[in-house]
Design a protein around this motif. Structure first.
Motif, mmCIF file in Angstrom:
data_model
loop_
_atom_site.group_PDB
_atom_site.id
_atom_site.type_symbol
_atom_site.label_atom_id
_atom_site.label_comp_id
_atom_site.label_asym_id
_atom_site.label_seq_id
_atom_site.Cartn_x
_atom_site.Cartn_y
_atom_site.Cartn_z
ATOM 1 N N ILE A 49 18.562 8.804 -17.731
ATOM 2 C CA ILE A 49 18.356 7.660 -16.992
ATOM 3 C C ILE A 49 16.960 7.925 -16.570
ATOM 4 N N ARG A 50 16.778 8.923 -15.758
ATOM 5 C CA ARG A 50 15.301 9.325 -15.353
ATOM 6 C C ARG A 50 14.042 9.249 -16.336
ATOM 7 N N ASN A 51 14.697 10.021 -17.393
ATOM 8 C CA ASN A 51 13.629 9.947 -18.611
ATOM 9 C C ASN A 51 13.488 8.316 -19.178
ATOM 10 N N ALA A 52 14.484 7.660 -19.112
ATOM 11 C CA ALA A 52 14.137 6.307 -19.604
ATOM 12 C C ALA A 52 13.407 5.558 -18.662
ATOM 13 N N GLU A 53 13.686 5.820 -17.374
ATOM 14 C CA GLU A 53 12.729 5.107 -16.192
ATOM 15 C C GLU A 53 11.314 5.579 -16.437
ATOM 16 N N ARG A 54 11.096 6.976 -16.743
ATOM 17 C CA ARG A 54 9.727 7.404 -16.778
ATOM 18 C C ARG A 54 9.165 6.744 -18.030
ATOM 19 N N GLU A 55 9.901 6.765 -19.060
ATOM 20 C CA GLU A 55 9.338 6.267 -20.367
ATOM 21 C C GLU A 55 8.927 4.677 -20.022
ATOM 22 N N GLU A 56 9.810 4.103 -19.446
ATOM 23 C CA GLU A 56 9.763 2.498 -19.011
ATOM 24 C C GLU A 56 8.332 2.383 -18.039
ATOM 25 N N TYR A 57 8.107 3.061 -17.212
ATOM 26 C CA TYR A 57 6.998 3.238 -16.170
ATOM 27 C C TYR A 57 5.692 3.450 -16.894
ATOM 28 N N ALA A 58 5.875 4.698 -17.781
ATOM 29 C CA ALA A 58 4.638 5.023 -18.690
ATOM 30 C C ALA A 58 4.132 3.818 -19.579
ATOM 31 N N ALA A 59 5.102 3.100 -20.152
ATOM 32 C CA ALA A 59 4.885 2.042 -21.157
ATOM 33 C C ALA A 59 4.211 0.699 -20.116
ATOM 34 N N VAL A 60 4.710 0.483 -19.037
ATOM 35 C CA VAL A 60 3.968 -0.289 -18.247
ATOM 36 C C VAL A 60 2.534 -0.009 -17.754
ATOM 37 N N ILE A 61 2.491 1.353 -17.627
ATOM 38 C CA ILE A 61 1.075 1.779 -17.201
ATOM 39 C C ILE A 61 0.192 1.782 -18.549
ATOM 40 N N ARG A 62 0.586 2.060 -19.724
ATOM 41 C CA ARG A 62 -0.182 1.790 -20.792
ATOM 42 C C ARG A 62 -0.463 0.539 -21.086
ATOM 43 N N ALA A 63 0.274 -0.321 -20.908
ATOM 44 C CA ALA A 63 0.207 -1.927 -21.152
ATOM 45 C C ALA A 63 -1.062 -2.208 -20.266
ATOM 46 N N GLU A 64 -0.788 -1.938 -18.948
ATOM 47 C CA GLU A 64 -1.894 -2.261 -17.950
ATOM 48 C C GLU A 64 -3.252 -1.818 -18.421
ATOM 49 N N GLU A 65 -3.367 -0.329 -18.722
ATOM 50 C CA GLU A 65 -4.373 -0.003 -19.087
ATOM 51 C C GLU A 65 -5.244 -0.506 -20.537
ATOM 52 N N ALA A 66 -4.372 -0.968 -21.338
ATOM 53 C CA ALA A 66 -4.883 -1.622 -22.468
ATOM 54 C C ALA A 66 -5.293 -2.906 -22.054
ATOM 55 N N SER A 67 -4.484 -3.559 -21.106
ATOM 56 C CA SER A 67 -5.060 -4.944 -20.820
ATOM 57 C C SER A 67 -6.376 -4.726 -20.095
ATOM 58 N N ARG A 68 -6.486 -3.665 -19.291
ATOM 59 C CA ARG A 68 -7.688 -3.595 -18.491
ATOM 60 C C ARG A 68 -8.762 -3.333 -19.374
ATOM 61 N N ASN A 69 -8.613 -2.338 -20.500
ATOM 62 C CA ASN A 69 -9.650 -2.083 -21.448
ATOM 63 C C ASN A 69 -10.084 -3.293 -22.228
ATOM 64 N N ASN A 70 -8.755 -4.116 -22.645
ATOM 65 C CA ASN A 70 -9.128 -5.318 -23.523
ATOM 66 C C ASN A 70 -10.129 -6.264 -22.638
#
Length: 397
Positions: A49-70
Motif C-alpha cells: 500500500i505504501r509503495n502504491a501511495e508513493r507511486e501515486e504521489y510521484a505520478a502526481v509530482i511528475r504530472a505537475e512538473e510536466a504541466s509546469r514545463n509545458n
C-alpha cells in the motif's frame, strides 16, 4: 496524501506493537507463530500500500512538473513571439522614418553628430538642403541635380566669418519636398541645439524662393524658431549660346550664395553677441561698394544688444555705446545721437561701473560724427577723467 499515509502507518505500527506485547504476555507458541505469520502478511500488504501511495504521489509530482514545463515552454514561446513582433514593428518604424526623413541618419545619430561638431552647441550648425523643383517628380527631386547647394556652401566657406557657424554640408540627403513636416522632423531631432537651416523651392523652372529657418539662436524658455522668407528671385533667361547660359546661371547662383551667407552671418552674430557678449564685426568687413548691405547688417544687430544687456552679457553703458556705433554705421543719425547721449549720462555717473577708456574713445568718435560741439566736449572731458582714473589705479593710488 503523504501526511495521511504517514499517519495511517504510525497508527498501524502502534496497533501491531500492542498485539506483540499481548502475545508475549499470554499467547501460546502456535498462536505466536500464527500471529507472526499474519503480522508478516499485514506488513507486506502495508508495504505494498505504501509503495502504491508513493507511486501515486510521484505520478502526481511528475504530472505537475510536466504541466509546469509545458506552461514554461508556452510562456517562453509567447515571449519570443512578442519580442519578434515588437522588434519587427520597431524596425519597420525605423525603416519608415529613414525613408521619410530628409537626413541620412537616425534622429539620435543626427543629434549626436551635430552636438559633436558644434562642441555641444557652442556655435550654430548650418544645414543646407537641396532646393525642391516643383516640375520634377519625387525620384527626380531626390536623385536629380541638387541645385544651389554648392553655391551656398562655397560662399559660406569663403567668407571671413565662416568659423562663427559650423557648416555641415551633406547632412541633408534630399530636398524638403514635405516642407513643413521635414522641418518639424529636423526640429524634433535637434530641438536643444542651435541650428540654421537653408532650403528653397524652384517654381516652374523660372523663379526661386529661398527660405531660412533657425532655432535656439537666442535662448528662450519655450522653443521658438525664426523663419526668413526671401523675396522670389527670377532665374536668368535661357540663351541659345551655351557659354552665355552657363555664365548667367553661375552669376545668379553666386549672388544667391553670397546673400545667404550674409544672412547666416547675421544670425551667427546674434548668437555670439547674445550668448557671449562678443561685439559684431561682419558689417565692417564688407567692401565699400556694398554700402546697403553694411547698413542692413549694422541695423539688424542693434536689437541683439538689448538681449545681451538684459542677460548680463554686456554692461548697460557699453551696450548703449555699441548700439550708438551701429546706428551710426547704418546712417541713422538721430538714433545714434540719442543712444550716445544716453550712454554718456550713464558713464558720467561716478557710481556707475568702471568703463575702459577705449570704450569712451568710441563714444567720442560717434558723437564727433553725429553730435554737436558741446556734446563732444562733454565726452572728451569724460575721457580725460576715465584716463586719469585708470592711470591712478594702475599706480596703486
Amino acid at each position: 496524501m503523504l501526511a495521511a499515509g504517514m499517519f495511517r502507518g504510525i497508527t498501524d505500527l502502534s496497533g501491531r506493537l500492542l498485539e506483540i506485547y499481548k502475545m508475549k504476555r499470554d499467547g501460546s507458541y502456535f498462536d505466536q507463530q500464527e500471529f507472526a505469520h499474519l503480522l508478516r502478511e499485514n506488513e507486506a500488504a502495508a508495504a505494498e500500500i505504501r509503495n502504491a501511495e508513493r507511486e501515486e504521489y510521484a505520478a502526481v509530482i511528475r504530472a505537475e512538473e510536466a504541466s509546469r514545463n509545458n506552461q514554461y515552454e508556452i510562456d517562453r514561446d509567447w515571449r519570443q513571439a512578442q519580442i519578434s513582433i515588437q522588434t519587427k514593428a520597431a524596425q519597420d518604424k525605423l525603416d519608415r522614418d529613414m525613408a521619410n526623413a530628409p537626413f541620412s541618419y537616425t534622429p539620435q545619430e543626427l543629434r549626436e553628430l551635430v552636438r559633436e561638431r558644434t562642441n555641444n552647441g557652442s556655435r550654430p550648425a548650418l544645414l543646407v538642403a537641396p532646393f525642391f523643383h516643383e516640375e520634377l517628380n519625387r525620384e527626380g527631386n531626390d536623385d536629380g541635380p541638387h541645385a544651389f547647394r554648392v553655391a551656398i556652401r562655397r560662399a559660406w566657406v569663403n567668407s571671413q566669418w565662416a568659423t562663427d557657424v559650423c557648416s555641415m554640408d551633406g547632412t541633408m540627403n534630399r530636398p524638403l519636398r514635405q516642407t513643413d513636416l521635414d522641418v518639424t522632423l529636423l526640429q524634433r531631432a535637434l530641438s536643444d541645439l542651435p541650428v540654421i537651416l537653408v532650403y528653397g523651392d524652384v517654381q516652374a523652372g523660372r523663379r526661386v524662393w529661398p527660405t531660412l529657418t533657425a532655432w535656439n539662436i537666442v535662448d528662450s524658455v519655450n522653443f521658438e524658431s525664426v523663419q526668413v522668407n526671401f523675396p522670389p528671385l527670377s532665374l536668368p533667361p535661357t540663351s541659345s549660346d551655351e557659354e552665355i547660359r552657363r555664365a548667367n546661371r553661375l552669376a545668379f547662383e553666386d549672388e544667391l550664395g553670397y546673400s545667404t551667407a550674409l544672412t547666416v552671418g547675421l544670425l551667427g552674430e546674434w548668437f555670439h553677441l547674445a550668448k557671449y557678449g562678443r561685439p559684431p564685426y561682419i558689417h565692417r568687413t564688407l567692401p565699400e561698394n556694398m554700402g546697403l548691405e553694411r547698413r542692413a547688417m549694422a541695423l539688424g544687430l542693434v536689437a541683439a544688444y538689448e538681449v545681451a544687456i538684459q542677460r548680463g552679457r554686456v554692461d548697460g553703458a557699453l551696450g548703449r555705446i555699441q548700439q550708438a556705433a551701429l546706428y551710426r554705421d547704418a546712417q541713422f543719425v538721430d538714433e545714434a545721437r540719442s543712444f550716445a547721449l544716453n550712454a554718456l549720462s550713464m558713464c558720467e555717473d561716478f557710481n556707475a561701473p568702471f568703463v575702459e577708456a577705449s570704450i569712451i574713445r568710441l563714444l567720442v568718435n560717434v558723437l564727433t560724427e553725429v553730435g554737436d560741439s558741446p556734446q563732444v566736449a562733454r565726452a572728451s572731458r569724460l575721457l580725460e577723467v576715465i584716463t586719469r582714473r585708470s592711470t591712478m589705479r594702475s599706480l596703486g593710488w
